[in-house]
Design a protein around this motif. Structure first.
Motif, PDB file in Angstrom:
ATOM      1  N   VAL A 137       1.234  -1.325  -0.118  1.00  0.00           N
ATOM      2  CA  VAL A 137       0.113   0.255  -0.296  1.00  0.00           C
ATOM      3  C   VAL A 137       0.848   1.043   0.696  1.00  0.00           C
ATOM      4  O   VAL A 137       1.242   2.069   0.441  1.00  0.00           O
ATOM      5  CB  VAL A 137      -0.811  -0.020   1.090  1.00  0.00           C
ATOM      6  N   ALA A 138       0.874   1.410  -1.126  1.00  0.00           N
ATOM      7  CA  ALA A 138       1.854   2.770  -1.155  1.00  0.00           C
ATOM      8  C   ALA A 138       1.936   4.031  -0.666  1.00  0.00           C
ATOM      9  O   ALA A 138       2.788   4.716   0.010  1.00  0.00           O
ATOM     10  CB  ALA A 138       1.653   3.496  -2.447  1.00  0.00           C
ATOM     11  N   SER A 139       0.816   4.486  -0.758  1.00  0.00           N
ATOM     12  CA  SER A 139      -0.229   5.219   0.922  1.00  0.00           C
ATOM     13  C   SER A 139       0.408   5.158   2.329  1.00  0.00           C
ATOM     14  O   SER A 139       0.288   6.243   2.292  1.00  0.00           O
ATOM     15  CB  SER A 139      -1.144   5.429   0.696  1.00  0.00           C
ATOM     16  N   GLY A 140       0.707   4.111   2.350  1.00  0.00           N
ATOM     17  CA  GLY A 140       1.127   3.914   4.055  1.00  0.00           C
ATOM     18  C   GLY A 140       2.389   4.142   4.299  1.00  0.00           C
ATOM     19  O   GLY A 140       2.780   3.381   4.862  1.00  0.00           O
ATOM     20  N   LEU A 141       3.013   4.448   3.353  1.00  0.00           N
ATOM     21  CA  LEU A 141       4.283   4.137   2.956  1.00  0.00           C
ATOM     22  C   LEU A 141       5.160   5.476   3.841  1.00  0.00           C
ATOM     23  O   LEU A 141       4.202   6.269   3.675  1.00  0.00           O
ATOM     24  CB  LEU A 141       5.264   3.916   1.964  1.00  0.00           C
ATOM     25  N   PRO A 142       6.246   5.990   4.465  1.00  0.00           N
ATOM     26  CA  PRO A 142       6.248   7.363   4.805  1.00  0.00           C
ATOM     27  C   PRO A 142       6.563   8.119   3.444  1.00  0.00           C
ATOM     28  O   PRO A 142       7.134   7.809   2.447  1.00  0.00           O
ATOM     29  CB  PRO A 142       7.842   6.834   5.484  1.00  0.00           C
ATOM     30  N   THR A 143       6.402   9.518   4.193  1.00  0.00           N
ATOM     31  CA  THR A 143       6.009  10.104   2.801  1.00  0.00           C
ATOM     32  C   THR A 143       8.070  10.672   2.486  1.00  0.00           C
ATOM     33  O   THR A 143       8.035  11.275   1.488  1.00  0.00           O
ATOM     34  CB  THR A 143       5.358  11.735   3.261  1.00  0.00           C
ATOM     35  N   GLU A 144       8.602  11.200   3.459  1.00  0.00           N
ATOM     36  CA  GLU A 144      10.040  10.985   2.963  1.00  0.00           C
ATOM     37  C   GLU A 144      10.887   9.365   2.323  1.00  0.00           C
ATOM     38  O   GLU A 144      11.991  10.195   2.611  1.00  0.00           O
ATOM     39  CB  GLU A 144      10.975  11.617   5.204  1.00  0.00           C
ATOM     40  N   LEU A 145      10.118   8.941   2.264  1.00  0.00           N
ATOM     41  CA  LEU A 145      11.037   7.536   1.405  1.00  0.00           C
ATOM     42  C   LEU A 145      11.578   8.196   0.140  1.00  0.00           C
ATOM     43  O   LEU A 145      10.842   9.051   0.065  1.00  0.00           O
ATOM     44  CB  LEU A 145       9.524   6.296   1.621  1.00  0.00           C
ATOM     45  N   GLY A 146      12.649   7.740  -0.039  1.00  0.00           N
ATOM     46  CA  GLY A 146      13.642   8.507  -0.845  1.00  0.00           C
ATOM     47  C   GLY A 146      13.981   9.715  -0.771  1.00  0.00           C
ATOM     48  O   GLY A 146      15.644   9.900  -1.452  1.00  0.00           O
ATOM     49  N   LYS A 147      13.913  10.211   0.467  1.00  0.00           N
ATOM     50  CA  LYS A 147      14.252  11.524   0.810  1.00  0.00           C
ATOM     51  C   LYS A 147      15.648  11.163   1.628  1.00  0.00           C
ATOM     52  O   LYS A 147      16.033   9.978   2.301  1.00  0.00           O
ATOM     53  CB  LYS A 147      14.099  12.093   1.285  1.00  0.00           C
ATOM     54  N   PRO A 148      16.848  11.512   1.592  1.00  0.00           N
ATOM     55  CA  PRO A 148      18.146  11.708   3.172  1.00  0.00           C
ATOM     56  C   PRO A 148      17.731  11.573   4.365  1.00  0.00           C
ATOM     57  O   PRO A 148      18.168  10.803   5.295  1.00  0.00           O
ATOM     58  CB  PRO A 148      18.947  13.120   2.623  1.00  0.00           C
ATOM     59  N   THR A 149      16.793  12.062   4.243  1.00  0.00           N
ATOM     60  CA  THR A 149      15.504  11.963   5.958  1.00  0.00           C
ATOM     61  C   THR A 149      14.971  11.171   6.227  1.00  0.00           C
ATOM     62  O   THR A 149      14.459  11.045   7.755  1.00  0.00           O
ATOM     63  CB  THR A 149      14.984  13.682   5.816  1.00  0.00           C
ATOM     64  N   ALA A 150      14.909  10.373   5.439  1.00  0.00           N
ATOM     65  CA  ALA A 150      14.366   8.748   5.833  1.00  0.00           C
ATOM     66  C   ALA A 150      14.904   8.309   6.859  1.00  0.00           C
ATOM     67  O   ALA A 150      15.612   7.580   6.698  1.00  0.00           O
ATOM     68  CB  ALA A 150      13.773   8.444   4.163  1.00  0.00           C
ATOM     69  N   ALA A 151      13.798   7.600   7.493  1.00  0.00           N
ATOM     70  CA  ALA A 151      14.493   6.700   8.282  1.00  0.00           C
ATOM     71  C   ALA A 151      14.708   5.629   7.231  1.00  0.00           C
ATOM     72  O   ALA A 151      14.176   5.089   6.634  1.00  0.00           O
ATOM     73  CB  ALA A 151      12.687   6.252   9.201  1.00  0.00           C
ATOM     74  N   LYS A 152      15.737   4.451   7.819  1.00  0.00           N
ATOM     75  CA  LYS A 152      16.330   3.497   7.924  1.00  0.00           C
ATOM     76  C   LYS A 152      15.209   2.309   7.835  1.00  0.00           C
ATOM     77  O   LYS A 152      15.221   1.324   6.647  1.00  0.00           O
ATOM     78  CB  LYS A 152      17.208   2.987   8.475  1.00  0.00           C
ATOM     79  N   TYR A 153      14.672   2.106   8.720  1.00  0.00           N
ATOM     80  CA  TYR A 153      13.568   1.127   8.966  1.00  0.00           C
ATOM     81  C   TYR A 153      11.875   1.445   9.661  1.00  0.00           C
ATOM     82  O   TYR A 153      11.908   2.565   9.846  1.00  0.00           O
ATOM     83  CB  TYR A 153      13.789   0.308  10.045  1.00  0.00           C
ATOM     84  N   TYR A 154      10.845   1.106   9.184  1.00  0.00           N
ATOM     85  CA  TYR A 154       9.348   2.221   8.696  1.00  0.00           C
ATOM     86  C   TYR A 154       8.657   0.389   9.042  1.00  0.00           C
ATOM     87  O   TYR A 154       8.772  -0.963   9.106  1.00  0.00           O
ATOM     88  CB  TYR A 154       9.186   3.109   7.962  1.00  0.00           C
ATOM     89  N   ASP A 155       7.672   0.873   8.370  1.00  0.00           N
ATOM     90  CA  ASP A 155       6.288  -0.107   8.520  1.00  0.00           C
ATOM     91  C   ASP A 155       5.605  -0.207   7.020  1.00  0.00           C
ATOM     92  O   ASP A 155       5.596   1.001   6.305  1.00  0.00           O
ATOM     93  CB  ASP A 155       4.608   0.218   9.889  1.00  0.00           C
TER      94      ASP A 155
END
Length: 87
Positions: free
Chosen positions: A18-36
């Motif tokens: 579910v793409a809409s459930g992924l973090p909005t920062e995904l792909g950016k340098p500030t993105a978390a390494k791990y997420y749901d």
């Protein structure tokens, strides 16, 4: 509830993330390494399948596969894979 005949005749599988459930920062340098990561099942899991995914046996399989920090939670027709990433 899942129809017993549906659960017996159709193996439980994941169909998509579910793409809409992924973090909005995904792909950016500030993105978390791990997420749901929320993923969609092909059908509603039955009680035994949910227990297997959520329980100690399911977690033991993740540990054996090298993913001791990953969690699994069933929410309706979704599997929420916690502390992971798309990689």
């Amino acid at each position: 509830m899942t129809d017993q005949s549906e659960a017996a005749s159709t193996p439980l599988a994941l169909t998509s993330v579910v793409a809409s459930g992924l973090p909005t920062e995904l792909g950016k340098p500030t993105a978390a390494k791990y997420y749901d990561v929320p993923a969609v099942f092909n059908r509603r899991p039955d009680a035994a399948e949910m227990a297997g995914l959520r329980g100690a046996d399911g977690h033991a399989q993740l540990v054996t596969a090298g993913y001791p920090d990953v969690t699994l939670d069933v929410q309706d027709r979704r599997l929420v894979i916690g502390n992971t990433n798309l990689g």
